[in-house]
Design a protein around this motif. Structure first.
Motif, PDB file in Angstrom:
ATOM      1  N   ALA A  72       8.462  65.504 -29.929  1.00 36.43           N
ATOM      2  CA  ALA A  72       8.542  65.397 -31.387  1.00 36.43           C
ATOM      3  C   ALA A  72       9.799  64.639 -31.800  1.00 36.43           C
ATOM      4  CB  ALA A  72       8.523  66.789 -32.020  1.00 36.43           C
ATOM      5  N   HIS A  73      10.906  64.941 -31.125  1.00 32.52           N
ATOM      6  CA  HIS A  73      12.151  64.223 -31.395  1.00 32.52           C
ATOM      7  C   HIS A  73      11.973  62.739 -31.093  1.00 32.52           C
ATOM      8  CE1 HIS A  73      16.270  62.764 -30.635  1.00 32.52           C
ATOM      9  NE2 HIS A  73      16.613  63.634 -31.567  1.00 32.52           N
ATOM     10  N   ALA A  74      11.331  62.432 -29.960  1.00 36.87           N
ATOM     11  CA  ALA A  74      11.107  61.038 -29.585  1.00 36.87           C
ATOM     12  C   ALA A  74      10.245  60.316 -30.617  1.00 36.87           C
ATOM     13  CB  ALA A  74      10.456  60.963 -28.205  1.00 36.87           C
ATOM     14  N   LEU A  75       9.202  60.981 -31.082  1.00 37.20           N
ATOM     15  CA  LEU A  75       8.340  60.355 -32.094  1.00 37.20           C
ATOM     16  C   LEU A  75       9.126  60.055 -33.364  1.00 37.20           C
ATOM     17  CD1 LEU A  75       5.043  62.448 -31.723  1.00 37.20           C
ATOM     18  CD2 LEU A  75       5.477  60.135 -30.879  1.00 37.20           C
ATOM     19  N   GLY A  76      10.010  60.975 -33.730  1.00 34.36           N
ATOM     20  CA  GLY A  76      10.843  60.749 -34.903  1.00 34.36           C
ATOM     21  C   GLY A  76      11.771  59.556 -34.719  1.00 34.36           C
ATOM     22  N   GLU A  77      12.363  59.460 -33.531  1.00 30.49           N
ATOM     23  CA  GLU A  77      13.262  58.339 -33.267  1.00 30.49           C
ATOM     24  C   GLU A  77      12.494  57.021 -33.168  1.00 30.49           C
ATOM     25  OE1 GLU A  77      16.562  58.087 -33.282  1.00 30.49           O
ATOM     26  OE2 GLU A  77      16.523  60.138 -34.027  1.00 30.49           O
ATOM     27  N   ILE A  78      11.289  57.056 -32.627  1.00 25.92           N
ATOM     28  CA  ILE A  78      10.457  55.853 -32.580  1.00 25.92           C
ATOM     29  C   ILE A  78      10.146  55.392 -34.003  1.00 25.92           C
ATOM     30  CG2 ILE A  78       8.197  54.928 -31.901  1.00 25.92           C
ATOM     31  CD1 ILE A  78       8.361  56.934 -29.492  1.00 25.92           C
ATOM     32  N   ARG A  79       9.817  56.356 -34.869  1.00 25.75           N
ATOM     33  CA  ARG A  79       9.586  56.026 -36.282  1.00 25.75           C
ATOM     34  C   ARG A  79      10.828  55.347 -36.881  1.00 25.75           C
ATOM     35  NH1 ARG A  79       7.545  58.154 -41.290  1.00 25.75           N
ATOM     36  NH2 ARG A  79       5.525  58.353 -40.243  1.00 25.75           N
ATOM     37  N   ASN A  80      11.992  55.933 -36.624  1.00 23.14           N
ATOM     38  CA  ASN A  80      13.215  55.459 -37.273  1.00 23.14           C
ATOM     39  C   ASN A  80      13.758  54.161 -36.682  1.00 23.14           C
ATOM     40  OD1 ASN A  80      13.134  57.747 -38.894  1.00 23.14           O
ATOM     41  ND2 ASN A  80      14.539  58.906 -37.604  1.00 23.14           N
TER      42      ASN A  80
ATOM     43  N   LYS B 283      12.024  57.024 -43.123  1.00 22.33           N
ATOM     44  CA  LYS B 283      12.709  57.698 -42.025  1.00 22.33           C
ATOM     45  C   LYS B 283      12.413  59.203 -42.038  1.00 22.33           C
ATOM     46  CE  LYS B 283      16.600  54.587 -41.153  1.00 22.33           C
ATOM     47  NZ  LYS B 283      16.193  54.324 -39.770  1.00 22.33           N
ATOM     48  N   VAL B 284      12.474  59.799 -40.839  1.00 15.62           N
ATOM     49  CA  VAL B 284      12.293  61.242 -40.703  1.00 15.62           C
ATOM     50  C   VAL B 284      13.520  61.811 -39.998  1.00 15.62           C
ATOM     51  CG1 VAL B 284       9.769  61.115 -40.644  1.00 15.62           C
ATOM     52  CG2 VAL B 284      11.058  60.972 -38.508  1.00 15.62           C
ATOM     53  N   ASP B 285      13.695  63.118 -40.118  1.00 22.62           N
ATOM     54  CA  ASP B 285      14.795  63.808 -39.445  1.00 22.62           C
ATOM     55  C   ASP B 285      14.300  64.244 -38.067  1.00 22.62           C
ATOM     56  OD1 ASP B 285      16.755  65.528 -38.495  1.00 22.62           O
ATOM     57  OD2 ASP B 285      17.103  66.489 -40.431  1.00 22.62           O
ATOM     58  N   ALA B 286      14.618  63.457 -37.049  1.00 27.58           N
ATOM     59  CA  ALA B 286      14.124  63.748 -35.701  1.00 27.58           C
ATOM     60  C   ALA B 286      14.647  65.077 -35.175  1.00 27.58           C
ATOM     61  CB  ALA B 286      14.504  62.614 -34.746  1.00 27.58           C
ATOM     62  N   ASN B 287      15.878  65.435 -35.536  1.00 28.38           N
ATOM     63  CA  ASN B 287      16.432  66.713 -35.083  1.00 28.38           C
ATOM     64  C   ASN B 287      15.654  67.888 -35.679  1.00 28.38           C
ATOM     65  OD1 ASN B 287      18.386  65.363 -33.630  1.00 28.38           O
ATOM     66  ND2 ASN B 287      19.902  65.464 -35.268  1.00 28.38           N
ATOM     67  N   HIS B 288      15.291  67.764 -36.945  1.00 28.74           N
ATOM     68  CA  HIS B 288      14.488  68.814 -37.589  1.00 28.74           C
ATOM     69  C   HIS B 288      13.124  68.931 -36.912  1.00 28.74           C
ATOM     70  CE1 HIS B 288      12.718  71.371 -40.631  1.00 28.74           C
ATOM     71  NE2 HIS B 288      11.770  70.475 -40.847  1.00 28.74           N
ATOM     72  N   LEU B 289      12.518  67.802 -36.588  1.00 28.69           N
ATOM     73  CA  LEU B 289      11.228  67.836 -35.900  1.00 28.69           C
ATOM     74  C   LEU B 289      11.341  68.573 -34.574  1.00 28.69           C
ATOM     75  CD1 LEU B 289       9.953  64.168 -36.447  1.00 28.69           C
ATOM     76  CD2 LEU B 289       9.299  66.216 -37.725  1.00 28.69           C
ATOM     77  N   ALA B 290      12.424  68.339 -33.865  1.00 28.94           N
ATOM     78  CA  ALA B 290      12.614  68.997 -32.571  1.00 28.94           C
ATOM     79  C   ALA B 290      12.724  70.510 -32.725  1.00 28.94           C
ATOM     80  CB  ALA B 290      13.861  68.451 -31.882  1.00 28.94           C
ATOM     81  N   VAL B 291      13.442  70.957 -33.755  1.00 24.65           N
ATOM     82  CA  VAL B 291      13.610  72.399 -33.953  1.00 24.65           C
ATOM     83  C   VAL B 291      12.297  73.044 -34.377  1.00 24.65           C
ATOM     84  CG1 VAL B 291      14.825  74.172 -35.268  1.00 24.65           C
ATOM     85  CG2 VAL B 291      16.056  72.155 -34.473  1.00 24.65           C
TER      86      VAL B 291
ATOM     87  N   PRO C 184       4.046  69.325 -44.331  1.00 20.14           N
ATOM     88  CA  PRO C 184       2.957  68.587 -43.693  1.00 20.14           C
ATOM     89  C   PRO C 184       3.421  67.447 -42.797  1.00 20.14           C
ATOM     90  CG  PRO C 184       3.010  68.170 -46.065  1.00 20.14           C
ATOM     91  CD  PRO C 184       3.934  69.303 -45.800  1.00 20.14           C
ATOM     92  N   GLU C 185       4.514  66.793 -43.169  1.00 22.38           N
ATOM     93  CA  GLU C 185       5.001  65.685 -42.342  1.00 22.38           C
ATOM     94  C   GLU C 185       5.486  66.187 -40.990  1.00 22.38           C
ATOM     95  OE1 GLU C 185       6.182  61.395 -42.150  1.00 22.38           O
ATOM     96  OE2 GLU C 185       4.550  62.667 -42.810  1.00 22.38           O
ATOM     97  N   ALA C 186       6.289  67.236 -41.004  1.00 15.10           N
ATOM     98  CA  ALA C 186       6.770  67.809 -39.742  1.00 15.10           C
ATOM     99  C   ALA C 186       5.606  68.357 -38.930  1.00 15.10           C
ATOM    100  CB  ALA C 186       7.794  68.905 -40.020  1.00 15.10           C
ATOM    101  N   ALA C 187       4.665  69.016 -39.599  1.00 11.45           N
ATOM    102  CA  ALA C 187       3.509  69.577 -38.899  1.00 11.45           C
ATOM    103  C   ALA C 187       2.703  68.502 -38.195  1.00 11.45           C
ATOM    104  CB  ALA C 187       2.622  70.343 -39.881  1.00 11.45           C
ATOM    105  N   ARG C 188       2.593  67.336 -38.825  1.00  5.47           N
ATOM    106  CA  ARG C 188       1.823  66.240 -38.235  1.00  5.47           C
ATOM    107  C   ARG C 188       2.511  65.711 -36.976  1.00  5.47           C
ATOM    108  NH1 ARG C 188       0.493  60.420 -40.267  1.00  5.47           N
ATOM    109  NH2 ARG C 188       2.562  60.543 -41.183  1.00  5.47           N
TER     110      ARG C 188
ATOM    111  N   VAL D 147       2.953  57.304 -32.408  1.00  6.16           N
ATOM    112  CA  VAL D 147       2.172  57.978 -31.366  1.00  6.16           C
ATOM    113  C   VAL D 147       1.516  56.944 -30.454  1.00  6.16           C
ATOM    114  CG1 VAL D 147       0.270  59.572 -30.905  1.00  6.16           C
ATOM    115  CG2 VAL D 147       1.784  59.975 -32.854  1.00  6.16           C
ATOM    116  N   ALA D 148       0.948  55.896 -31.048  1.00 11.15           N
ATOM    117  CA  ALA D 148       0.346  54.823 -30.260  1.00 11.15           C
ATOM    118  C   ALA D 148       1.401  54.158 -29.374  1.00 11.15           C
ATOM    119  CB  ALA D 148      -0.317  53.803 -31.172  1.00 11.15           C
ATOM    120  N   TRP D 149       2.602  53.965 -29.907  1.00 14.20           N
ATOM    121  CA  TRP D 149       3.695  53.350 -29.149  1.00 14.20           C
ATOM    122  C   TRP D 149       4.078  54.236 -27.963  1.00 14.20           C
ATOM    123  CZ3 TRP D 149       8.580  53.869 -27.296  1.00 14.20           C
ATOM    124  CH2 TRP D 149       9.340  52.721 -27.083  1.00 14.20           C
TER     125      TRP D 149
END
Length: 206
Positions: free
Chosen positions: A40-48, A56-64, A127-131, A177-179
């Motif tokens: 999840a953290h990786a997906l957030g960083e890939i997005r950013n 942008k998303v908070d990758a650290n929040h996604l990880a938690v 919903p964004e974090a859940a996705r 996700v595709a990346w």
């Protein structure tokens, strides 16, 4: 009542996954949760960092959030996904059971901490974090299936097909996700010798 939350969470290592699939290597919920948090953290960083035109998303929040996504299973145990999603009534019952268990877990925290953890454990609307976390959860299951198939365990043929189909809506709508599927997943079919050799080559290039 004595706060027992963190002691309970430590027992996640005793909750096993894939019980009906005869995996060559057992997997517990604690290590699965770590992998989902990492993905999840990786997906957030890939997005950013890769898809910079996206918000942008908070990758650290996604990880938690991902770290706690299966926390209720320390009370409910892991329910086989084939059974859980086999019938709408079964899914509704499982979700109700998980919601009750999540609420119970929150009450085992010291009262000053309950509000902080409530949103993480009871999956309040985000919903964004859940996705992102759901995509990471499926990626974890998919890479597990690939590793089992590489080990010759044909029990996971059906799992690989089903999880890949479940990932399709995410690869279609989430470029990160595709990346990840294109650039990161193939390595899960490599041997440890190949992985170490790749790491050594990477170190030499630096």
């Amino acid at each position: 009542m004595q706060p027992v939350f963190f002691a309970l969470m430590s027992r996640m290592q005793n909750v096993h996954r894939w019980g009906k699939s005869n995996p060559t290597r057992a997997e517990n919920v604690a290590e699965h949760s770590f992998q989902v948090a990492m993905f999840a953290h990786a997906l957030g960083e890939i997005r950013n960092q890769v898809f910079t035109g996206q918000p942008k998303v908070d990758a650290n929040h996604l990880a938690v959030v991902a770290m706690f996504h299966d926390s209720a299973e320390v009370l409910t145990e892991d329910v086989n996904s084939g059974i859980k999603y086999s019938d709408k009534r079964m899914l509704a019952l499982c979700r109700e059971m998980e919601a009750i268990a999540a609420h119970m877990l929150v009450t085992t925290l010291p009262s000053p901490l309950q509000s902080t953890y409530k949103g993480l454990i009871e999956h309040e609307d985000d919903p964004e974090a859940a996705r992102f976390v759901k995509a990471a959860d499926l990626l974890s299951a998919y890479t597990k299936a690939l590793s089992e198939l590489r080990a010759g365990n044909m029990e996971f043929e059906g799992t690989e097909r089903k999880v890949l189909a479940a990932l399709s809506p995410y690869t279609d709508t989430m470029p990160e996700v595709a990346w990840f599927m294109e650039h990161c997943v193939p390595a899960f079919q490599m041997t440890i010798d190949d992985l170490v050799d790749a790491a050594l080559v990477g170190g030499e290039e630096e």
